[in-house]
Design a protein around this motif. Structure first.
Motif, PDB file in Angstrom:
ATOM      1  N   ASP A   1       0.814  -1.212   0.000  1.00 49.75           N
ATOM      2  CA  ASP A   1       0.000   0.000   0.000  1.00 49.75           C
ATOM      3  C   ASP A   1       0.851   1.267   0.000  1.00 49.75           C
ATOM      4  O   ASP A   1       0.340   2.365  -0.215  1.00 49.75           O
ATOM      5  CB  ASP A   1      -0.930   0.013   1.223  1.00 49.75           C
ATOM      6  N   LYS A   2       2.155   1.109   0.251  1.00 48.23           N
ATOM      7  CA  LYS A   2       3.058   2.257   0.212  1.00 48.23           C
ATOM      8  C   LYS A   2       3.549   2.504  -1.215  1.00 48.23           C
ATOM      9  O   LYS A   2       3.595   1.588  -2.037  1.00 48.23           O
ATOM     10  CB  LYS A   2       4.254   2.026   1.137  1.00 48.23           C
ATOM     11  N   VAL A   3       3.939   3.734  -1.493  1.00 48.88           N
ATOM     12  CA  VAL A   3       4.438   4.092  -2.820  1.00 48.88           C
ATOM     13  C   VAL A   3       5.813   3.474  -3.032  1.00 48.88           C
ATOM     14  O   VAL A   3       6.702   3.599  -2.183  1.00 48.88           O
ATOM     15  CB  VAL A   3       4.515   5.625  -2.981  1.00 48.88           C
ATOM     16  N   PHE A   4       5.992   2.785  -4.171  1.00 48.21           N
ATOM     17  CA  PHE A   4       7.324   2.274  -4.530  1.00 48.21           C
ATOM     18  C   PHE A   4       8.047   3.340  -5.342  1.00 48.21           C
ATOM     19  O   PHE A   4       7.503   3.904  -6.295  1.00 48.21           O
ATOM     20  CB  PHE A   4       7.205   0.999  -5.374  1.00 48.21           C
ATOM     21  N   SER A   5       9.287   3.601  -4.998  1.00 48.68           N
ATOM     22  CA  SER A   5      10.097   4.569  -5.728  1.00 48.68           C
ATOM     23  C   SER A   5      11.513   4.029  -5.834  1.00 48.68           C
ATOM     24  O   SER A   5      12.124   3.668  -4.827  1.00 48.68           O
ATOM     25  CB  SER A   5      10.100   5.924  -5.018  1.00 48.68           C
ATOM     26  N   GLY A   6      12.037   3.932  -7.046  1.00 47.96           N
ATOM     27  CA  GLY A   6      13.392   3.422  -7.238  1.00 47.96           C
ATOM     28  C   GLY A   6      13.738   3.274  -8.708  1.00 47.96           C
ATOM     29  O   GLY A   6      12.917   3.543  -9.591  1.00 47.96           O
ATOM     30  N   ARG A   7      14.968   2.838  -8.966  1.00 48.37           N
ATOM     31  CA  ARG A   7      15.447   2.643 -10.345  1.00 48.37           C
ATOM     32  C   ARG A   7      15.311   1.175 -10.709  1.00 48.37           C
ATOM     33  O   ARG A   7      15.810   0.307 -10.003  1.00 48.37           O
ATOM     34  CB  ARG A   7      16.895   3.125 -10.492  1.00 48.37           C
ATOM     35  N   LEU A   8      14.646   0.908 -11.817  1.00 47.53           N
ATOM     36  CA  LEU A   8      14.416  -0.449 -12.293  1.00 47.53           C
ATOM     37  C   LEU A   8      15.191  -0.691 -13.570  1.00 47.53           C
ATOM     38  O   LEU A   8      15.375   0.226 -14.390  1.00 47.53           O
ATOM     39  CB  LEU A   8      12.923  -0.687 -12.532  1.00 47.53           C
TER      40      LEU A   8
ATOM     41  N   ILE B   1      -0.594   3.053 -10.772  1.00 44.10           N
ATOM     42  CA  ILE B   1      -0.172   4.274 -11.462  1.00 44.10           C
ATOM     43  C   ILE B   1       1.346   4.245 -11.548  1.00 44.10           C
ATOM     44  O   ILE B   1       2.026   4.018 -10.556  1.00 44.10           O
ATOM     45  CB  ILE B   1      -0.626   5.531 -10.722  1.00 44.10           C
ATOM     46  N   VAL B   2       1.889   4.455 -12.747  1.00 45.02           N
ATOM     47  CA  VAL B   2       3.334   4.453 -12.959  1.00 45.02           C
ATOM     48  C   VAL B   2       3.761   5.838 -13.435  1.00 45.02           C
ATOM     49  O   VAL B   2       3.172   6.384 -14.377  1.00 45.02           O
ATOM     50  CB  VAL B   2       3.750   3.393 -13.999  1.00 45.02           C
ATOM     51  N   TYR B   3       4.791   6.397 -12.784  1.00 46.38           N
ATOM     52  CA  TYR B   3       5.343   7.689 -13.190  1.00 46.38           C
ATOM     53  C   TYR B   3       6.838   7.519 -13.428  1.00 46.38           C
ATOM     54  O   TYR B   3       7.556   6.975 -12.594  1.00 46.38           O
ATOM     55  CB  TYR B   3       5.122   8.758 -12.118  1.00 46.38           C
ATOM     56  N   VAL B   4       7.313   7.961 -14.594  1.00 43.10           N
ATOM     57  CA  VAL B   4       8.726   7.840 -14.967  1.00 43.10           C
ATOM     58  C   VAL B   4       9.382   9.213 -14.863  1.00 43.10           C
ATOM     59  O   VAL B   4       8.992  10.154 -15.552  1.00 43.10           O
ATOM     60  CB  VAL B   4       8.888   7.289 -16.404  1.00 43.10           C
TER      61      VAL B   4
ATOM     62  N   ASP C   1      20.827   4.798 -23.826  1.00 44.87           N
ATOM     63  CA  ASP C   1      21.498   3.731 -23.072  1.00 44.87           C
ATOM     64  C   ASP C   1      20.500   3.027 -22.159  1.00 44.87           C
ATOM     65  O   ASP C   1      20.138   3.539 -21.101  1.00 44.87           O
ATOM     66  CB  ASP C   1      22.650   4.330 -22.244  1.00 44.87           C
ATOM     67  N   SER C   2      20.051   1.834 -22.571  1.00 41.37           N
ATOM     68  CA  SER C   2      19.059   1.094 -21.785  1.00 41.37           C
ATOM     69  C   SER C   2      19.642   0.561 -20.484  1.00 41.37           C
ATOM     70  O   SER C   2      18.898   0.255 -19.545  1.00 41.37           O
ATOM     71  CB  SER C   2      18.503  -0.067 -22.604  1.00 41.37           C
ATOM     72  N   SER C   3      20.980   0.436 -20.405  1.00 50.81           N
ATOM     73  CA  SER C   3      21.589  -0.117 -19.192  1.00 50.81           C
ATOM     74  C   SER C   3      21.459   0.825 -17.993  1.00 50.81           C
ATOM     75  O   SER C   3      21.681   0.412 -16.862  1.00 50.81           O
ATOM     76  CB  SER C   3      23.071  -0.419 -19.436  1.00 50.81           C
ATOM     77  N   ARG C   4      21.090   2.078 -18.224  1.00 51.06           N
ATOM     78  CA  ARG C   4      20.902   3.031 -17.130  1.00 51.06           C
ATOM     79  C   ARG C   4      19.605   2.778 -16.364  1.00 51.06           C
ATOM     80  O   ARG C   4      19.418   3.283 -15.263  1.00 51.06           O
ATOM     81  CB  ARG C   4      20.889   4.460 -17.664  1.00 51.06           C
ATOM     82  N   GLY C   5      18.712   1.997 -16.947  1.00 47.96           N
ATOM     83  CA  GLY C   5      17.453   1.712 -16.284  1.00 47.96           C
ATOM     84  C   GLY C   5      16.527   2.914 -16.309  1.00 47.96           C
ATOM     85  O   GLY C   5      16.713   3.869 -17.071  1.00 47.96           O
ATOM     86  N   ALA C   6      15.511   2.880 -15.457  1.00 54.57           N
ATOM     87  CA  ALA C   6      14.527   3.956 -15.389  1.00 54.57           C
ATOM     88  C   ALA C   6      14.163   4.227 -13.937  1.00 54.57           C
ATOM     89  O   ALA C   6      13.956   3.303 -13.152  1.00 54.57           O
ATOM     90  CB  ALA C   6      13.276   3.589 -16.183  1.00 54.57           C
ATOM     91  N   GLU C   7      14.117   5.494 -13.577  1.00 51.35           N
ATOM     92  CA  GLU C   7      13.687   5.900 -12.248  1.00 51.35           C
ATOM     93  C   GLU C   7      12.164   6.042 -12.271  1.00 51.35           C
ATOM     94  O   GLU C   7      11.612   6.861 -13.031  1.00 51.35           O
ATOM     95  CB  GLU C   7      14.334   7.230 -11.852  1.00 51.35           C
ATOM     96  N   VAL C   8      11.477   5.223 -11.487  1.00 47.57           N
ATOM     97  CA  VAL C   8      10.014   5.203 -11.553  1.00 47.57           C
ATOM     98  C   VAL C   8       9.404   5.298 -10.159  1.00 47.57           C
ATOM     99  O   VAL C   8      10.049   5.019  -9.155  1.00 47.57           O
ATOM    100  CB  VAL C   8       9.489   3.922 -12.245  1.00 47.57           C
ATOM    101  N   ARG C   9       8.141   5.684 -10.149  1.00 48.78           N
ATOM    102  CA  ARG C   9       7.332   5.663  -8.942  1.00 48.78           C
ATOM    103  C   ARG C   9       6.066   4.885  -9.271  1.00 48.78           C
ATOM    104  O   ARG C   9       5.424   5.141 -10.299  1.00 48.78           O
ATOM    105  CB  ARG C   9       6.972   7.083  -8.499  1.00 48.78           C
ATOM    106  N   ILE C  10       5.719   3.913  -8.432  1.00 43.62           N
ATOM    107  CA  ILE C  10       4.552   3.076  -8.687  1.00 43.62           C
ATOM    108  C   ILE C  10       3.633   3.138  -7.478  1.00 43.62           C
ATOM    109  O   ILE C  10       4.058   2.928  -6.342  1.00 43.62           O
ATOM    110  CB  ILE C  10       4.953   1.614  -8.968  1.00 43.62           C
TER     111      ILE C  10
ATOM    112  N   GLY D   1       1.821  13.624  -1.511  1.00 45.92           N
ATOM    113  CA  GLY D   1       2.597  13.022  -2.591  1.00 45.92           C
ATOM    114  C   GLY D   1       1.851  11.951  -3.362  1.00 45.92           C
ATOM    115  O   GLY D   1       2.270  11.568  -4.445  1.00 45.92           O
ATOM    116  N   GLU D   2       0.726  11.462  -2.823  1.00 48.95           N
ATOM    117  CA  GLU D   2      -0.035  10.436  -3.520  1.00 48.95           C
ATOM    118  C   GLU D   2      -0.979  11.069  -4.529  1.00 48.95           C
ATOM    119  O   GLU D   2      -1.325  12.253  -4.436  1.00 48.95           O
ATOM    120  CB  GLU D   2      -0.810   9.576  -2.519  1.00 48.95           C
TER     121      GLU D   2
END
Length: 362
Positions: free
Chosen positions: A144-151, A207-210, A217-226, A297-298
């Motif tokens: 139920d908490k917001v996930f935030s990180g680089r995937l 909800i996904v936010y990039v 460069d795909s190896s850098r990944g993506a910083e997302v919030r879900i 923030g939600e």
């Protein structure tokens, strides 16, 4: 040569638009538009946000997004200090003897390490060292908490549904964030907030936010919030039922604010961004009401064919925006500490036109 800010400002003025109108039609806040035109990076939470808004604002003004982006990067490069590696420093006379001595000691240390950890190891001990090819792949289970990180490509997102856990796989981090779901790959672009139905049941699941992703460069990944959505959040994809739209005369003396008017009615989206804690409830069309406690923030996204009713325990903590017919409108509803019930819905006026209105209920 004009700077990117001057180009954007001139393009807006040529369209005879003020900043308030441009902000309303793009759903970009006035502060961010001023930040772009004044080339003030400090007006944004981060560079990725600025680049995303720059692209959207440039496209709105019919200005090449690549052109203004290149001008921004050129300015950034010019303002950057000279790299330390390009500055020649005069070395003292005793510098080279010190370097030679240090190099000799380093080589001796390397040989000692090789002898201990390579030549003096037993074969069976060496065979225990196995390289895990999946060491960089990670799994994250949504709560139920917001996930935030680089995937990164190959990472797994575990979505706990009422029918069991659904495994989602990141399969694209180049330009757009791609998430492999049971219904196929769903994409989210930079600075986009996407409401995803991952299992095809017409209900919003997350909800996904990039906020950051590379185009080279795909190896850098993506910083997302879900943000995991609760049950009962529907994505309405049908057509507005005009037979259910009330006439303005049926509303009596109820105070209403007209958001837009048109010769037809169509689905619209209401976005709520929370600036503080609030007990919030909403009902979309004829679906069941959804209620929850939201923190700063939600966000919550509601898409309706005919109308939405919202209940708020503290109006000032929620900022609303409406998107209809590809245009955005900001709404400021209620005052700080006010408990309020509002309808945002289509009505038919006496002139035959359909109007999307905000009505305050008792």
């Amino acid at each position: 040569m004009d700077s990117y800010g001057e180009i954007l400002k001139r393009a807006r003025e040529e369209k005879k638009l003020d900043i308030v109108t441009a902000a309303r039609e793009t759903s970009i806040s006035e502060a961010f538009i001023k930040g772009l035109e004044n080339e003030d990076l400090g007006a944004f939470p981060g560079e990725a946000y600025m680049l995303g808004f720059m692209r959207n604002y440039a496209e709105f003004l019919n200005v090449s997004p690549e052109c203004v982006s290149n001008l921004y990067r050129a300015k950034k490069l010019q303002e950057s200090p000279v790299p330390e590696g390009l500055i020649v420093h005069e070395k003292p006379w005793f510098f080279w003897p010190v370097i030679f001595t240090s190099s000799a000691l380093f080589l001796v240390a390397v040989f000692v390490v090789l002898y201990i950890f390579v030549f003096n190891k037993k074969t069976d001990e060496m065979s225990e060292v196995v390289v895990d090819k999946n060491v960089t792949t990670k799994k994250y289970e949504l709560t139920d908490k917001v996930f935030s990180g680089r995937l990164y490509t190959g990472d797994k997102i575990i979505y706990p549904s009422k029918n069991g856990k659904i495994v989602l796989t990141v399969n694209d981090t180049l330009s757009s964030f791609g998430l492999q779901c049971p219904v196929g790959t769903l994409y989210t672009d930079l600075a986009e907030e996407a409401d995803l139905d991952i299992d095809g049941d017409t209900m919003s699941d997350m909800i996904v936010y990039v906020s950051d992703i590379s185009s080279t460069d795909s190896s850098r990944g993506a910083e997302v919030r879900i943000v995991k959505r609760g049950e009962g959040v529907y994505i309405t994809t049908g057509v507005t039922d005009t037979a259910e739209i009330p006439f303005a005369s049926e509303l009596g003396t109820q105070k209403r604010i007209v958001i837009l008017e048109d010769n037809r009615a169509y689905p619209f989206t209401l976005n709520g961004s929370f600036r503080g804690s609030c007990e919030f409830r909403y009902k979309v069309d004829r679906h069941d009401a959804v209620e929850g406690y939201f923190a700063s923030g939600e966000v919550v996204t509601m898409t309706a064919n005919n109308g939405i009713r919202v209940w708020m325990s503290n109006c000032n903590t929620v900022k609303f925006s409406v998107t209809a017919d590809s245009k955005g409108y900001d709404l400021e509803i209620g005052k700080a500490g006010q408990v309020l019930v509002e309808d945002i819905k289509w009505i038919k006026d006496t002139d035959g036109k359909y109007k999307l209105v905000v009505i305050e209920l008792d």
